[in-house]
Design a protein around this motif. Structure first.
Motif, PDB file in Angstrom:
ATOM      1  N   ASN A 129       1.657 -10.109   4.368  1.00  0.00           N
ATOM      2  CA  ASN A 129       2.257 -10.211   5.692  1.00  0.00           C
ATOM      3  C   ASN A 129       1.203  -9.944   6.772  1.00  0.00           C
ATOM      4  N   SER A 130       0.387  -8.941   6.578  1.00  0.00           N
ATOM      5  CA  SER A 130      -0.675  -8.603   7.519  1.00  0.00           C
ATOM      6  C   SER A 130      -1.669  -9.760   7.631  1.00  0.00           C
ATOM      7  N   TYR A 131      -2.016 -10.351   6.512  1.00  0.00           N
ATOM      8  CA  TYR A 131      -2.930 -11.505   6.519  1.00  0.00           C
ATOM      9  C   TYR A 131      -2.332 -12.653   7.337  1.00  0.00           C
ATOM     10  N   LEU A 132      -1.061 -12.924   7.135  1.00  0.00           N
ATOM     11  CA  LEU A 132      -0.407 -14.016   7.864  1.00  0.00           C
ATOM     12  C   LEU A 132      -0.321 -13.705   9.361  1.00  0.00           C
ATOM     13  N   ARG A 133      -0.115 -12.461   9.721  1.00  0.00           N
ATOM     14  CA  ARG A 133      -0.107 -12.079  11.140  1.00  0.00           C
ATOM     15  C   ARG A 133      -1.487 -12.305  11.749  1.00  0.00           C
ATOM     16  N   ARG A 134      -2.553 -11.991  10.987  1.00  0.00           N
ATOM     17  CA  ARG A 134      -3.922 -12.221  11.478  1.00  0.00           C
ATOM     18  C   ARG A 134      -4.209 -13.720  11.616  1.00  0.00           C
ATOM     19  N   CYS A 135      -3.473 -14.535  10.861  1.00  0.00           N
ATOM     20  CA  CYS A 135      -3.625 -15.992  10.981  1.00  0.00           C
ATOM     21  C   CYS A 135      -2.941 -16.529  12.234  1.00  0.00           C
TER      22      CYS A 135
ATOM     23  N   ARG B 156      -3.359 -10.356 -14.189  1.00  0.00           N
ATOM     24  CA  ARG B 156      -3.358  -9.366 -13.131  1.00  0.00           C
ATOM     25  C   ARG B 156      -4.507  -9.542 -12.146  1.00  0.00           C
ATOM     26  N   HIS B 157      -5.715  -9.781 -12.656  1.00  0.00           N
ATOM     27  CA  HIS B 157      -6.868  -9.841 -11.758  1.00  0.00           C
ATOM     28  C   HIS B 157      -6.934 -11.153 -10.975  1.00  0.00           C
ATOM     29  N   HIS B 158      -6.135 -12.180 -11.334  1.00  0.00           N
ATOM     30  CA  HIS B 158      -6.079 -13.431 -10.576  1.00  0.00           C
ATOM     31  C   HIS B 158      -4.886 -13.459  -9.610  1.00  0.00           C
ATOM     32  N   LEU B 159      -3.985 -12.540  -9.773  1.00  0.00           N
ATOM     33  CA  LEU B 159      -2.749 -12.557  -9.013  1.00  0.00           C
ATOM     34  C   LEU B 159      -2.976 -12.423  -7.509  1.00  0.00           C
ATOM     35  N   ARG B 160      -3.792 -11.485  -7.103  1.00  0.00           N
ATOM     36  CA  ARG B 160      -4.039 -11.256  -5.680  1.00  0.00           C
ATOM     37  C   ARG B 160      -4.677 -12.483  -5.040  1.00  0.00           C
ATOM     38  N   ALA B 161      -5.641 -13.093  -5.703  1.00  0.00           N
ATOM     39  CA  ALA B 161      -6.290 -14.302  -5.183  1.00  0.00           C
ATOM     40  C   ALA B 161      -5.276 -15.445  -5.069  1.00  0.00           C
ATOM     41  N   TYR B 162      -4.391 -15.532  -6.047  1.00  0.00           N
ATOM     42  CA  TYR B 162      -3.354 -16.571  -6.014  1.00  0.00           C
ATOM     43  C   TYR B 162      -2.429 -16.376  -4.815  1.00  0.00           C
ATOM     44  N   LEU B 163      -2.032 -15.120  -4.564  1.00  0.00           N
ATOM     45  CA  LEU B 163      -1.151 -14.834  -3.429  1.00  0.00           C
ATOM     46  C   LEU B 163      -1.811 -15.219  -2.107  1.00  0.00           C
ATOM     47  N   TYR B 164      -3.084 -14.897  -1.942  1.00  0.00           N
ATOM     48  CA  TYR B 164      -3.786 -15.256  -0.707  1.00  0.00           C
ATOM     49  C   TYR B 164      -3.955 -16.772  -0.573  1.00  0.00           C
TER      50      TYR B 164
ATOM     51  N   VAL C 158      -1.945 -19.107  -1.786  1.00  0.00           N
ATOM     52  CA  VAL C 158      -0.632 -19.662  -1.422  1.00  0.00           C
ATOM     53  C   VAL C 158      -0.330 -19.362   0.041  1.00  0.00           C
ATOM     54  N   ALA C 159      -0.611 -18.135   0.487  1.00  0.00           N
ATOM     55  CA  ALA C 159      -0.366 -17.762   1.883  1.00  0.00           C
ATOM     56  C   ALA C 159      -1.195 -18.632   2.822  1.00  0.00           C
ATOM     57  N   ARG C 160      -2.463 -18.845   2.502  1.00  0.00           N
ATOM     58  CA  ARG C 160      -3.322 -19.680   3.349  1.00  0.00           C
ATOM     59  C   ARG C 160      -2.793 -21.118   3.407  1.00  0.00           C
ATOM     60  N   ASN C 161      -2.391 -21.665   2.250  1.00  0.00           N
ATOM     61  CA  ASN C 161      -1.879 -23.042   2.208  1.00  0.00           C
ATOM     62  C   ASN C 161      -0.571 -23.182   3.003  1.00  0.00           C
ATOM     63  N   LEU C 162       0.318 -22.216   2.860  1.00  0.00           N
ATOM     64  CA  LEU C 162       1.571 -22.264   3.621  1.00  0.00           C
ATOM     65  C   LEU C 162       1.302 -22.159   5.121  1.00  0.00           C
ATOM     66  N   SER C 163       0.384 -21.293   5.498  1.00  0.00           N
ATOM     67  CA  SER C 163       0.020 -21.139   6.902  1.00  0.00           C
ATOM     68  C   SER C 163      -0.535 -22.448   7.452  1.00  0.00           C
ATOM     69  N   THR C 164      -1.404 -23.080   6.700  1.00  0.00           N
ATOM     70  CA  THR C 164      -1.981 -24.365   7.111  1.00  0.00           C
ATOM     71  C   THR C 164      -0.900 -25.420   7.254  1.00  0.00           C
ATOM     72  N   ASP C 165       0.042 -25.447   6.321  1.00  0.00           N
ATOM     73  CA  ASP C 165       1.141 -26.422   6.392  1.00  0.00           C
ATOM     74  C   ASP C 165       1.975 -26.233   7.656  1.00  0.00           C
ATOM     75  N   VAL C 166       2.232 -24.976   8.010  1.00  0.00           N
ATOM     76  CA  VAL C 166       3.023 -24.689   9.209  1.00  0.00           C
ATOM     77  C   VAL C 166       2.309 -25.220  10.443  1.00  0.00           C
ATOM     78  N   TYR C 167       1.021 -24.954  10.549  1.00  0.00           N
ATOM     79  CA  TYR C 167       0.276 -25.416  11.723  1.00  0.00           C
ATOM     80  C   TYR C 167       0.169 -26.939  11.761  1.00  0.00           C
ATOM     81  N   ARG C 168       0.032 -27.567  10.626  1.00  0.00           N
ATOM     82  CA  ARG C 168      -0.001 -29.039  10.585  1.00  0.00           C
ATOM     83  C   ARG C 168       1.325 -29.631  11.042  1.00  0.00           C
ATOM     84  N   ARG C 169       2.423 -29.067  10.564  1.00  0.00           N
ATOM     85  CA  ARG C 169       3.742 -29.561  10.981  1.00  0.00           C
ATOM     86  C   ARG C 169       3.937 -29.401  12.481  1.00  0.00           C
ATOM     87  N   GLN C 170       3.451 -28.310  13.030  1.00  0.00           N
ATOM     88  CA  GLN C 170       3.600 -28.085  14.464  1.00  0.00           C
ATOM     89  C   GLN C 170       2.787 -29.099  15.273  1.00  0.00           C
TER      90      GLN C 170
END
Length: 179
Positions: free
Chosen positions: A17-23, A50-58, A60-72
């Motif tokens: 959530n904090s990462y997305l707010r910084r975006c 376990r050690h890939h999970l955090r990178a996967y979450l970031y 996905v968050a980056r891709n979703l954020s990019t999609d939102v800005y593209r749609r806008q």
């Protein structure tokens, strides 16, 4: 392997959530996107360690954020205050326009029915089948000038019928009511 989803959410949601707010996303949008990130995590078919999970979450968050800005950028959403909802025009025609349109169609239908068959057929081919005058002439075994004359006569007849109907309609509506 994916552990308990609730534990993963509790452990990583605030960070994502904090990462997305910084975006640049608002608090509400960041919360929605954070939930979407974890929904995607639950829907993934491939096993994550376990050690890939955090990178996967970031990722996905980056891709979703990019999609939102593209749609806008494609279709920007503009905020309309609730008090201005009535100012937005309604695209549906009024009952009067629907009735008037149907009356006009009936007038055109009656006008076409009154025409000789060859003239009506030339009109229909030209206007409803989108044929050129040359194609109408060929289809009806007529010269181009004769086909043009038939279509012109039909046009004049239909326009005169519509005009007569409109004048009669206006005269009926302008007469005082018999109270």
């Amino acid at each position: 392997m994916i552990a308990n989803p609730q534990t993963l959410y509790q452990r990583h949601a605030a960070e994502i959530n904090s990462y997305l707010r910084r975006c640049g996303h608002s608090r509400d949008d960041a919360e929605d996107l954070t939930q979407e990130v974890f929904t995607r995590l639950l829907g993934t078919a491939r096993p994550l360690h376990r050690h890939h999970l955090r990178a996967y979450l970031y990722t996905v968050a980056r891709n979703l954020s990019t999609d939102v800005y593209r749609r806008q950028q494609i279709a920007p959403v503009s905020y309309v205050p609730q008090e201005h909802y009535c100012d937005v025009p309604d695209p549906t025609p009024s009952l009067y326009r629907v009735v008037f349109g149907r009356q006009q169609l009936m007038t055109v239908e009656k006008a076409l029915t009154a025409l000789p068959a060859n003239t009506r057929h030339a009109f229909e081919l030209y206007h409803f089948s989108d044929l050129t005058i040359a194609e109408v002439a060929a289809k009806l075994n007529l010269s181009i000038s004769r086909a043009w004359l038939l279509v012109k006569r039909a046009n004049l007849h239909v326009h005169a019928s519509l005009h007569k109907s409109a004048v009669g309609h206006n005269e009926r509506n302008s007469q005082p009511s018999p109270l």
